[in-house]
Motif scaffolding. Structure first.
Motif, PDB file in Angstrom:
ATOM      1  N   GLY A  47      -8.563  -1.875   3.193  1.00 30.86           N
ATOM      2  CA  GLY A  47      -9.693  -1.019   3.583  1.00 30.86           C
ATOM      3  C   GLY A  47      -9.992  -1.040   5.076  1.00 30.86           C
ATOM      4  O   GLY A  47     -11.107  -0.724   5.481  1.00 30.86           O
ATOM      5  N   LYS A  48      -8.999  -1.380   5.897  1.00 31.79           N
ATOM      6  CA  LYS A  48      -9.215  -1.440   7.353  1.00 31.79           C
ATOM      7  C   LYS A  48      -9.605  -0.065   7.910  1.00 31.79           C
ATOM      8  O   LYS A  48     -10.620   0.073   8.598  1.00 31.79           O
ATOM      9  N   THR A  49      -8.802   0.942   7.603  1.00 32.65           N
ATOM     10  CA  THR A  49      -9.062   2.277   8.160  1.00 32.65           C
ATOM     11  C   THR A  49     -10.406   2.816   7.678  1.00 32.65           C
ATOM     12  O   THR A  49     -11.189   3.349   8.471  1.00 32.65           O
ATOM     13  N   THR A  50     -10.681   2.644   6.390  1.00 37.37           N
ATOM     14  CA  THR A  50     -11.940   3.134   5.817  1.00 37.37           C
ATOM     15  C   THR A  50     -13.127   2.475   6.511  1.00 37.37           C
ATOM     16  O   THR A  50     -14.114   3.127   6.840  1.00 37.37           O
TER      17      THR A  50
ATOM     18  N   GLY B 247      -1.042  -4.357   8.072  1.00 38.46           N
ATOM     19  CA  GLY B 247      -1.486  -5.213   6.979  1.00 38.46           C
ATOM     20  C   GLY B 247      -0.653  -6.460   6.798  1.00 38.46           C
ATOM     21  O   GLY B 247      -0.919  -7.275   5.903  1.00 38.46           O
TER      22      GLY B 247
ATOM     23  N   ASP C 197     -17.162  -2.808  -5.315  1.00 33.50           N
ATOM     24  CA  ASP C 197     -17.465  -1.883  -6.423  1.00 33.50           C
ATOM     25  C   ASP C 197     -16.370  -1.933  -7.495  1.00 33.50           C
ATOM     26  O   ASP C 197     -16.565  -1.452  -8.607  1.00 33.50           O
ATOM     27  N   LEU C 198     -15.218  -2.508  -7.159  1.00 37.33           N
ATOM     28  CA  LEU C 198     -14.115  -2.558  -8.133  1.00 37.33           C
ATOM     29  C   LEU C 198     -14.203  -3.837  -8.965  1.00 37.33           C
ATOM     30  O   LEU C 198     -14.799  -4.822  -8.536  1.00 37.33           O
TER      31      LEU C 198
ATOM     32  N   LEU D 277      -2.354  -5.086   3.500  1.00 43.16           N
ATOM     33  CA  LEU D 277      -2.068  -3.663   3.297  1.00 43.16           C
ATOM     34  C   LEU D 277      -3.014  -3.056   2.259  1.00 43.16           C
ATOM     35  O   LEU D 277      -3.111  -3.572   1.139  1.00 43.16           O
ATOM     36  N   GLY D 278      -3.701  -2.015   2.647  1.00 38.60           N
ATOM     37  CA  GLY D 278      -4.564  -1.298   1.709  1.00 38.60           C
ATOM     38  C   GLY D 278      -5.895  -1.972   1.426  1.00 38.60           C
ATOM     39  O   GLY D 278      -6.608  -1.573   0.509  1.00 38.60           O
TER      40      GLY D 278
ATOM     41  N   HIS E 297       0.853  -1.184   0.000  1.00 41.50           N
ATOM     42  CA  HIS E 297       0.000   0.000   0.000  1.00 41.50           C
ATOM     43  C   HIS E 297       0.889   1.234   0.000  1.00 41.50           C
ATOM     44  O   HIS E 297       1.687   1.417   0.920  1.00 41.50           O
TER      45      HIS E 297
ATOM     46  N   ASN F 181     -14.306  -6.717   0.898  1.00 38.79           N
ATOM     47  CA  ASN F 181     -14.452  -5.274   0.624  1.00 38.79           C
ATOM     48  C   ASN F 181     -14.100  -4.935  -0.829  1.00 38.79           C
ATOM     49  O   ASN F 181     -13.525  -5.753  -1.542  1.00 38.79           O
ATOM     50  N   LYS F 182     -14.448  -3.726  -1.193  1.00 35.72           N
ATOM     51  CA  LYS F 182     -14.164  -3.156  -2.517  1.00 35.72           C
ATOM     52  C   LYS F 182     -14.926  -3.902  -3.616  1.00 35.72           C
ATOM     53  O   LYS F 182     -14.388  -4.133  -4.706  1.00 35.72           O
TER      54      LYS F 182
ATOM     55  N   SER G  22     -18.786  -2.420   0.243  1.00 28.92           N
ATOM     56  CA  SER G  22     -17.900  -1.438  -0.355  1.00 28.92           C
ATOM     57  C   SER G  22     -17.761  -0.342   0.685  1.00 28.92           C
ATOM     58  O   SER G  22     -18.675   0.455   0.880  1.00 28.92           O
ATOM     59  N   ALA G  23     -16.635  -0.341   1.364  1.00 29.72           N
ATOM     60  CA  ALA G  23     -16.457   0.609   2.473  1.00 29.72           C
ATOM     61  C   ALA G  23     -16.317   2.040   1.981  1.00 29.72           C
ATOM     62  O   ALA G  23     -16.379   2.983   2.772  1.00 29.72           O
TER      63      ALA G  23
HETATM   64  N1  LIG Z   1     -13.117   1.564  -4.598  1.00 29.73           N
HETATM   65  C1  LIG Z   1     -13.016   1.328  -3.297  1.00 29.73           C
HETATM   66  N2  LIG Z   1     -11.978   1.794  -2.621  1.00 29.73           N
HETATM   67  C2  LIG Z   1     -11.901   1.525  -1.294  1.00 29.73           C
HETATM   68  C3  LIG Z   1     -12.883   0.764  -0.615  1.00 29.73           C
HETATM   69  N3  LIG Z   1     -12.515   0.651   0.668  1.00 29.73           N
HETATM   70  C4  LIG Z   1     -11.360   1.330   0.791  1.00 29.73           C
HETATM   71  N4  LIG Z   1     -10.994   1.862  -0.368  1.00 29.73           N
HETATM   72  C5  LIG Z   1      -9.803   2.647  -0.673  1.00 29.73           C
HETATM   73  O1  LIG Z   1      -8.685   1.791  -0.572  1.00 29.73           O
HETATM   74  C6  LIG Z   1      -7.563   2.515  -0.086  1.00 29.73           C
HETATM   75  C7  LIG Z   1      -6.974   1.828   1.105  1.00 29.73           C
HETATM   76  O2  LIG Z   1      -7.902   1.907   2.170  1.00 29.73           O
HETATM   77  P1  LIG Z   1      -7.442   1.955   3.695  1.00 29.73           P
HETATM   78  O3  LIG Z   1      -8.703   2.011   4.497  1.00 29.73           O
HETATM   79  O4  LIG Z   1      -6.430   3.004   3.910  1.00 29.73           O
HETATM   80  O5  LIG Z   1      -6.784   0.528   3.805  1.00 29.73           O
HETATM   81  P2  LIG Z   1      -5.985  -0.075   5.055  1.00 29.73           P
HETATM   82  O6  LIG Z   1      -6.266  -1.533   5.071  1.00 29.73           O
HETATM   83  O7  LIG Z   1      -6.328   0.681   6.293  1.00 29.73           O
HETATM   84  O8  LIG Z   1      -4.490   0.204   4.628  1.00 29.73           O
HETATM   85  P3  LIG Z   1      -3.157   0.036   5.542  1.00 29.73           P
HETATM   86  O9  LIG Z   1      -3.491   0.556   6.909  1.00 29.73           O
HETATM   87  O10 LIG Z   1      -2.122   0.842   4.865  1.00 29.73           O
HETATM   88  O11 LIG Z   1      -2.846  -1.427   5.542  1.00 29.73           O
HETATM   89  C8  LIG Z   1      -8.076   3.934   0.204  1.00 29.73           C
HETATM   90  O12 LIG Z   1      -7.800   4.753  -0.892  1.00 29.73           O
HETATM   91  C9  LIG Z   1      -9.560   3.739   0.362  1.00 29.73           C
HETATM   92  O13 LIG Z   1     -10.281   4.909   0.036  1.00 29.73           O
HETATM   93  C10 LIG Z   1     -13.989   0.277  -1.383  1.00 29.73           C
HETATM   94  O14 LIG Z   1     -14.888  -0.401  -0.898  1.00 29.73           O
HETATM   95  N5  LIG Z   1     -13.986   0.579  -2.711  1.00 29.73           N
END
Ligand SMILES: Nc1nc2c(ncn2[C@@H]2O[C@H](COP(=O)(O)OP(=O)(O)OP(=O)(O)O)[C@@H](O)[C@H]2O)c(=O)[nH]1
Ligand SMILES: [Mg+2]
Lengths: 90, 197
Positions: B13-16, B95, B154-155, B10-11, A49, B151-152, B180-181
């Motif tokens: 969508g945990k934080t979202t 992550g 929508d992609l 990693l990435g 990421h 999650n995600k 889709s968070a």
């Molecule tokens: N299209 C889409 N994007 C998403 C969704 N959920 C999260 N994102 C995007 O994915 C990216 C990563 O989301 P984070 O919530 O930062 O992911 P994370 O798991 O917390 O990432 P780390 O803490 O770095 O491991 C961000 O740009 C979010 O806006 C979703 O459901 N759909």
């Protein structure tokens, strides 16, 4: 597996001679993220990421841009005004 | 005090997702939430996202190998319980961590919670690629979780039914919610995520 991970994490303060608009800043930051992403993707996927939090300092109200990249060239940008308000106070 | 432990690559969508869960708990349920953020790297990003959303957040910077962070995590949870006494503690693991391993240690050594749930977030957009290249990590993060959030959706990515099937091959009783968070989560999903004993 975990021991093979590479972590790069830094704070930078960048000054510009002429002030930039938020839109100009966003374009620059997107380019910056994509250039890092291109060197790190495998078959279009980032195996990690790449994320960036930019504080735009010249504005009266504190304003941030959160940029994130997990698939090649697909930079996601969320301005701080779009972050959810979870304080319980409105 | 109830604990929700979030893991996932990693990435993913945990934080979202956590932001939405925390918002639901603080604004709709009027309950007190503290976030523990275990971030990789010294320049924290997620802690600032949480703080700017008005949440109380404790950062644990450091290694990403679960066992190294567990003692810090236990003492942080104890401290939060004593000084802030919230209704909920939400932990965001790195992550690269294996959430169920951390959950096992916490359940063994922490005495201050009344309910506990481990939630792993799976990224639909990168599922096939991550399984192809990082299978042991991805499977290790899923195994032993109380809930999987796919999650995600929508992609574009692997067919949702195929991912669900593969998740159920790992554990046939695995609970999976599909979201889709990036959009507002439904009340049913929010309640499913926070439902814990
Ligand atoms: N299209 C889409 N994007 C998403 C969704 N959920 C999260 N994102 C995007 O994915 C990216 C990563 O989301 P984070 O919530 O930062 O992911 P994370 O798991 O917390 O990432 P780390 O803490 O770095 O491991 C961000 O740009 C979010 O806006 C979703 O459901 N759909
Ligand atoms: Mg995060």
């Amino acid at each position: 597996m975990n021991s093979e991970a590479t972590i790069f994490s830094r704070h930078y303060c960048v000054f510009f001679e002429k002030s930039l608009t938020t839109v100009q800043m966003e374009i620059l930051l997107r380019e910056f993220m994509m250039s890092i992403g291109r060197t790190m993707s495998r078959y279009g996927t980032i195996l990690g990421h790449i994320k960036l939090l930019a504080k735009l300092s010249e504005l009266a109200v504190e304003h941030y841009l959160f940029l994130s990249l997990t698939t090649l060239d697909n930079v996601n940008v969320i301005p701080s005004k779009c972050w959810p308000n979870a304080s319980g106070v409105h | 005090m109830r604990i929700l432990l979030f893991g996932g690559f990693l990435g993913s969508g945990k934080t979202t997702t956590i932001l939405q869960i925390a918002k639901y708990l603080t604004t709709i349920r009027q309950e007190k939430v503290v976030i523990i953020e275990n971030e990789i790297g010294a320049a924290g990003v997620d802690d600032k996202l949480f703080a700017n959303s008005g949440l109380q957040v404790k950062s644990l910077f450091g290694g990403c190998v679960c066992c190294q962070i567990t003692s810090d995590l236990i003492s942080t949870i104890d401290e939060i319980n004593e000084t802030m006494n919230p209704d909920w503690v939400i932990i965001e693991m790195t992550g690269l961590a294996y959430p169920s391993k951390t959950a096992m240690s916490l359940k063994k050594y922490s005495k201050v919670y009344s309910a506990f749930k481990t939630i792993t977030i799976v990224d639909r957009g990168r599922w096939s690629e991550l399984i192809a290249m990082l299978k042991p990590l991805v499977l290790g993060q899923i195994t032993g979780s109380d809930l999987i959030i796919l999650n995600k959706v929508d992609l574009v990515g692997e067919a949702i039914e195929k991912i669900e099937r593969e998740l159920h091959e790992i554990d046939e009783h695995m609970k999976v919610v599909i979201i889709s968070a990036a959009k507002d989560l439904s009340l049913a999903v929010l309640e499913e995520v926070v439902c814990c004993e």
